[in-house]
Design a protein around this motif. Structure first.
Motif, PDB file in Angstrom:
ATOM      1  N   ALA A  69       0.834  -1.202   0.000  1.00  0.00           N
ATOM      2  CA  ALA A  69       0.000   0.000   0.000  1.00  0.00           C
ATOM      3  C   ALA A  69       0.872   1.257   0.000  1.00  0.00           C
ATOM      4  CB  ALA A  69      -0.934  -0.008   1.209  1.00  0.00           C
ATOM      5  N   GLU A  70       1.929   1.248   0.796  1.00  0.00           N
ATOM      6  CA  GLU A  70       2.811   2.416   0.846  1.00  0.00           C
ATOM      7  C   GLU A  70       3.467   2.679  -0.512  1.00  0.00           C
ATOM      8  OE1 GLU A  70       5.509   1.840   4.109  1.00  0.00           O
ATOM      9  OE2 GLU A  70       3.953   2.237   5.597  1.00  0.00           O
ATOM     10  N   LYS A  71       3.836   1.622  -1.219  1.00  0.00           N
ATOM     11  CA  LYS A  71       4.427   1.785  -2.558  1.00  0.00           C
ATOM     12  C   LYS A  71       3.432   2.433  -3.507  1.00  0.00           C
ATOM     13  CE  LYS A  71       7.615  -2.100  -2.347  1.00  0.00           C
ATOM     14  NZ  LYS A  71       7.880  -3.478  -2.770  1.00  0.00           N
ATOM     15  N   VAL A  72       2.202   1.980  -3.475  1.00  0.00           N
ATOM     16  CA  VAL A  72       1.174   2.540  -4.355  1.00  0.00           C
ATOM     17  C   VAL A  72       0.927   4.003  -4.015  1.00  0.00           C
ATOM     18  CG1 VAL A  72      -1.264   2.419  -5.005  1.00  0.00           C
ATOM     19  CG2 VAL A  72       0.078   0.313  -4.821  1.00  0.00           C
ATOM     20  N   TYR A  73       0.763   4.306  -2.732  1.00  0.00           N
ATOM     21  CA  TYR A  73       0.521   5.683  -2.305  1.00  0.00           C
ATOM     22  C   TYR A  73       1.698   6.582  -2.706  1.00  0.00           C
ATOM     23  CZ  TYR A  73      -3.763   5.097   0.441  1.00  0.00           C
ATOM     24  OH  TYR A  73      -5.057   4.898   0.829  1.00  0.00           O
ATOM     25  N   GLU A  74       2.908   6.078  -2.510  1.00  0.00           N
ATOM     26  CA  GLU A  74       4.100   6.857  -2.844  1.00  0.00           C
ATOM     27  C   GLU A  74       4.181   7.096  -4.353  1.00  0.00           C
ATOM     28  OE1 GLU A  74       8.813   6.029  -2.736  1.00  0.00           O
ATOM     29  OE2 GLU A  74       7.752   5.658  -0.849  1.00  0.00           O
ATOM     30  N   ASP A  75       3.906   6.053  -5.129  1.00  0.00           N
ATOM     31  CA  ASP A  75       3.962   6.170  -6.574  1.00  0.00           C
ATOM     32  C   ASP A  75       2.939   7.185  -7.086  1.00  0.00           C
ATOM     33  OD1 ASP A  75       4.957   5.119  -9.219  1.00  0.00           O
ATOM     34  OD2 ASP A  75       2.820   4.664  -9.428  1.00  0.00           O
ATOM     35  N   LEU A  76       1.768   7.181  -6.465  1.00  0.00           N
ATOM     36  CA  LEU A  76       0.712   8.113  -6.885  1.00  0.00           C
ATOM     37  C   LEU A  76       0.862   9.490  -6.233  1.00  0.00           C
ATOM     38  CD1 LEU A  76      -2.372   5.719  -6.784  1.00  0.00           C
ATOM     39  CD2 LEU A  76      -1.164   6.566  -8.817  1.00  0.00           C
ATOM     40  N   LYS A  77       1.857   9.611  -5.356  1.00  0.00           N
ATOM     41  CA  LYS A  77       2.091  10.861  -4.621  1.00  0.00           C
ATOM     42  C   LYS A  77       0.812  11.324  -3.904  1.00  0.00           C
ATOM     43  CE  LYS A  77       5.841  12.397  -7.651  1.00  0.00           C
ATOM     44  NZ  LYS A  77       6.308  11.089  -7.907  1.00  0.00           N
TER      45      LYS A  77
END
Length: 173
Positions: A69-77
């Motif tokens: 989830a953190e990777k997705v949130y980070e990628d989407l800023k």
């Protein structure tokens, strides 16, 4: 020519950085958030049903879902306020469940100690020739036997084994 090459290289570099393509979509963000929330919900439900759990496995799965989830949130800023709230809820559930588990284990141990003490006394009396029956079970010991029987599925394997041994011996006498 030098200026033209510099402009082309500069434009290429600018295009590369400005096109910062994202690996994930909004749908991915919703999915990972839902998966994490559902997992926390299932942990909360499980700890209400059975007090004893393998926390390393539970934490490992949570960490895996949280990292994704953190990777997705980070990628989407995207701000990860949702993730922080879910993490706080998870930590509270685990803290409370571990405390409840320790309390359950203490209670089970107390009841098992009570039954074992009674059993040791009873078997000593039998060796002296005094026959004890189920009617001779003290109220506190019967309460412990009842509690252990009622919570049998939730007991640790060791306590289950001890309780079964005493129960079998009680049935023989």
């Amino acid at each position: 020519m030098k200026t033209k090459a510099t402009l082309i290289i500069g434009a290429s570099a600018l295009a590369m950085f400005s096109c910062d393509t994202k690996n994930y979509t909004e749908q991915d963000r919703v999915e990972v958030t839902t998966n994490l929330e559902n997992y926390v919900d299932s942990v909360e439900t499980a700890v209400k049903i059975i007090p004893v759990h393998n926390w390393s496995v539970i934490d490992e799965r949570y960490d895996s879902l949280d990292n994704r989830a953190e990777k997705v949130y980070e990628d989407l800023k995207v701000e990860d306020d949702n993730l922080e709230m879910i993490e706080e809820r998870y930590e509270t559930i685990v803290k409370n469940a571990k405390a409840e588990s320790e309390n359950f284990e203490r209670t089970a141990e107390m009841h098992m100690d009570n039954v074992e003490t009674w059993w040791d006394k009873t078997t000593a009396d039998i060796e002296k020739g005094t026959k004890n029956t189920a009617e001779d079970i003290e109220d506190a010991t019967q309460e412990s036997l009842d509690w252990l029987e009622k919570n049998f599925d939730k007991l640790s394997d060791e306590t289950k084994k001890e309780f079964e041994e005493i129960s079998l011996k009680l049935q023989k006498d």
